[in-house]
Design a protein around this motif. Structure first.
Motif, short mmCIF file in Angstrom:
data_model
loop_
_atom_site.label_atom_id
_atom_site.label_comp_id
_atom_site.label_asym_id
_atom_site.label_seq_id
_atom_site.Cartn_x
_atom_site.Cartn_y
_atom_site.Cartn_z
N GLU A 49 -25.66 21.73 16.82
CA GLU A 49 -24.76 20.68 17.30
C GLU A 49 -23.92 21.25 18.44
O GLU A 49 -23.31 22.31 18.30
N LYS A 50 -23.89 20.54 19.55
CA LYS A 50 -23.12 21.01 20.70
C LYS A 50 -21.63 21.00 20.39
O LYS A 50 -21.08 20.02 19.88
N GLY A 51 -20.98 22.12 20.68
CA GLY A 51 -19.56 22.26 20.39
C GLY A 51 -19.26 22.73 18.99
O GLY A 51 -18.10 22.98 18.66
N ASN A 52 -20.27 22.86 18.13
CA ASN A 52 -20.07 23.33 16.76
C ASN A 52 -21.24 24.24 16.40
O ASN A 52 -22.20 23.84 15.76
N THR A 53 -21.19 25.47 16.90
CA THR A 53 -22.31 26.40 16.72
C THR A 53 -22.56 26.77 15.27
O THR A 53 -23.61 27.31 14.94
N SER A 54 -21.58 26.49 14.39
CA SER A 54 -21.77 26.80 12.97
C SER A 54 -22.65 25.77 12.27
O SER A 54 -23.08 25.97 11.14
N ASN A 55 -22.91 24.66 12.92
CA ASN A 55 -23.73 23.61 12.35
C ASN A 55 -25.07 23.58 13.08
O ASN A 55 -25.18 23.06 14.20
N GLY A 56 -26.06 24.17 12.46
CA GLY A 56 -27.37 24.23 13.10
C GLY A 56 -28.48 24.56 12.13
O GLY A 56 -28.24 24.85 10.95
N THR A 57 -29.71 24.56 12.63
CA THR A 57 -30.88 24.86 11.81
C THR A 57 -32.01 25.31 12.72
O THR A 57 -31.85 25.36 13.96
N ILE A 58 -33.18 25.65 12.13
CA ILE A 58 -34.36 26.00 12.92
C ILE A 58 -35.54 25.17 12.44
O ILE A 58 -35.55 24.68 11.30
N THR A 59 -36.54 25.03 13.30
CA THR A 59 -37.72 24.23 12.94
C THR A 59 -38.62 25.01 12.00
O THR A 59 -38.70 26.24 12.05
N ASP A 60 -39.31 24.25 11.12
CA ASP A 60 -40.20 24.88 10.15
C ASP A 60 -41.58 25.10 10.76
O ASP A 60 -41.78 24.97 11.98
N ILE A 61 -42.57 25.41 9.92
CA ILE A 61 -43.92 25.73 10.38
C ILE A 61 -44.59 24.56 11.07
O ILE A 61 -45.51 24.71 11.87
N ASP A 62 -44.14 23.34 10.80
CA ASP A 62 -44.69 22.15 11.45
C ASP A 62 -43.83 21.70 12.63
O ASP A 62 -44.07 20.62 13.20
N GLY A 63 -42.81 22.49 12.98
CA GLY A 63 -41.94 22.13 14.09
C GLY A 63 -40.90 21.09 13.73
O GLY A 63 -40.22 20.57 14.62
N ASP A 64 -40.73 20.78 12.45
CA ASP A 64 -39.79 19.75 12.01
C ASP A 64 -38.42 20.35 11.69
O ASP A 64 -38.33 21.54 11.33
#
Length: 426
Positions: A49-64
């Motif tokens: 989330e822009k402006g809130n670097t503590s709120n994020g995730t990464i894509t899984d093996i399917d890119g989701d």
């Protein structure tokens, strides 16, 4: 505490609770998929989330990915080697994001065999010639296009016949008794030479000059490695391209040769020095009659041997296209090289086909087929070591007699005589 202060405190606490509930009520769960421009899923891409670097995730093996953010938030999607992208949700709950390759970032990494290395660590050890440079140089041999294009790479022609082999030396020769030829890799496979590949079929040529390439290719890469990548099919409508060039060539300068009178006079002086006047009288007659040679027609063997105007005609047609399932690239090239030396010519036909098929996700089938046919006629130019004088056309061009001499013409066909030493040997 007065009742008025208590009421104010209760009012502020209530207001803060309402604001908190309002903010929580605006958060939504956003789902999406991250892919590249070839529609391959990107695994491990960062979604924040822009402006809130503590709120994020990464894509899984399917890119989701799935992330809870405010409905009006902006997502920042990034991945190594790709351009960072910002996506404003504007109330959307499902987004599909396509990342483009970052050309500047890719320039910082160089593929070496089966691995990669930072380009800054290999400065001066890796050189590349792309397809645009190759297309700008009208040459019959892809090796010729490397001349003067790479520091530390020497390209020379072994001799002057149309099919002359091009010699490549990467940072000079490293052996006196063994081969100094570099290792040629075409589309991942080692080959003996790249002279049969038309320059128009090549995407790029990379030369690895660093000795560390031996860690990948072994001792075969000790003299350098030349990696050739041919053109692949590209997704899109079928494109047809045609390329052709025509050139001609002629001898720039020829040596002066003796006239009939000068030749007979020279043979007389040679006979005097070797005490063989009898031989001179046998072939040329009396010296007092030397003026008879003033009007004798002569042959300029240089002009008769390599005095014609040669020409080269080379043309190529290629087809390229495909879709997300199958991509193809086909090309046909024909070259006709007529050398300046009589009975010397070179013809070559090349056909190249590359198919890339993706029947299912994560499965790719590649097919590459190349056909080459060459017809060579060197006119005996390469037979200078032959025992027959008739094969040494280029060597003896300026040595044959400029006119037929009765009796001497038979001697010229001898297997063990050189033209200008006949009087000395008799």
């Amino acid at each position: 505490m007065s009742n008025k202060m208590k009421n104010m405190r209760a009012f502020l606490l209530s207001l803060m609770a309402v604001i908190s509930l309002s903010v929580s009520a605006q958060n939504v769960t956003v789902k999406g998929t991250v892919t590249d421009k070839t529609r391959e899923t990107v695994i491990g891409a960062s979604v924040v989330e822009k402006g809130n670097t503590s709120n994020g995730t990464i894509t899984d093996i399917d890119g989701d990915f799935s992330l809870s953010v405010p409905s009006n938030a902006t997502l920042v999607v990034s991945y190594v080697g790709m351009t960072t992208q910002e996506v404003a949700l504007k109330g959307q709950r499902t987004v599909n994001i396509v990342l483009a390759d970052d050309a500047q970032a890719l320039e910082e990494v160089v593929a070496i065999g089966y691995g990669t290395a930072k380009k800054k660590d290999l400065t001066g050890s890796v050189a590349t010639v792309n397809s645009e440079t190759l297309a700008a140089v009208p040459v019959a041999n892809a090796t010729e296009a490397l001349q003067g294009k790479m520091a530390g790479v020497q390209v020379t022609t072994t001799e002057g016949s149309p099919d002359a082999e091009m010699k490549i030396r990467v940072r000079g020769g490293g052996s006196i008794t063994q081969s100094n030829e570099p290792l040629f890799i075409v589309d991942g496979f080692p080959v003996e030479s790249i002279s049969d590949i038309p320059p128009t079929d090549i995407e790029d040529i990379t030369v690895l000059k660093d000795t560390s390439s031996t860690a990948i290719y072994g001792s075969r890469g000790a003299n350098g490695v030349i990696i050739v990548t041919t053109k692949n099919g590209k997704e899109g409508k079928m494109s047809v391209s045609y390329n052709a060039y025509y050139s001609w060539k002629k001898v720039a300068n020829k040596l002066d040769v003796l006239s009939a009178r000068d030749y007979a006079d020279w043979q007389y002086e040679l006979a005097l020095l070797t005490d063989k006047l009898d031989n001179y009288n046998k072939y040329f007659g009396n010296y007092q009659d030397l003026d008879l040679y003033d009007n004798v027609a002569t042959n300029d063997w240089q002009d008769l041997t390599f005095g014609r105007t040669g020409h080269t005609f080379n043309h190529n047609i290629s087809l390229n296209g495909g879709n997300d399932k199958i991509k193809y690239a086909f090309s046909y090239s024909h070259m006709d090289d007529k050398a300046i030396m009589k009975m010397s010519d070179f013809k070559r036909d090349n056909a190249n086909l590359k198919l890339n098929h993706k029947p299912v996700k994560n499965v790719t089938i590649d097919l590459s087929a190349r056909f080459s046919r060459t017809k060579i006629n060197d006119g005996g130019a390469n037979d200078a070591n032959s025992s027959l004088n008739t094969d040494k056309r280029l060597k003896y061009t300026v040595q044959y007699t400029p006119f037929p001499v009765p009796g001497l013409s038979d001697e010229l066909n001898s297997d063990n005589e050189e033209p200008n030493s006949l009087l000395i040997n008799h």
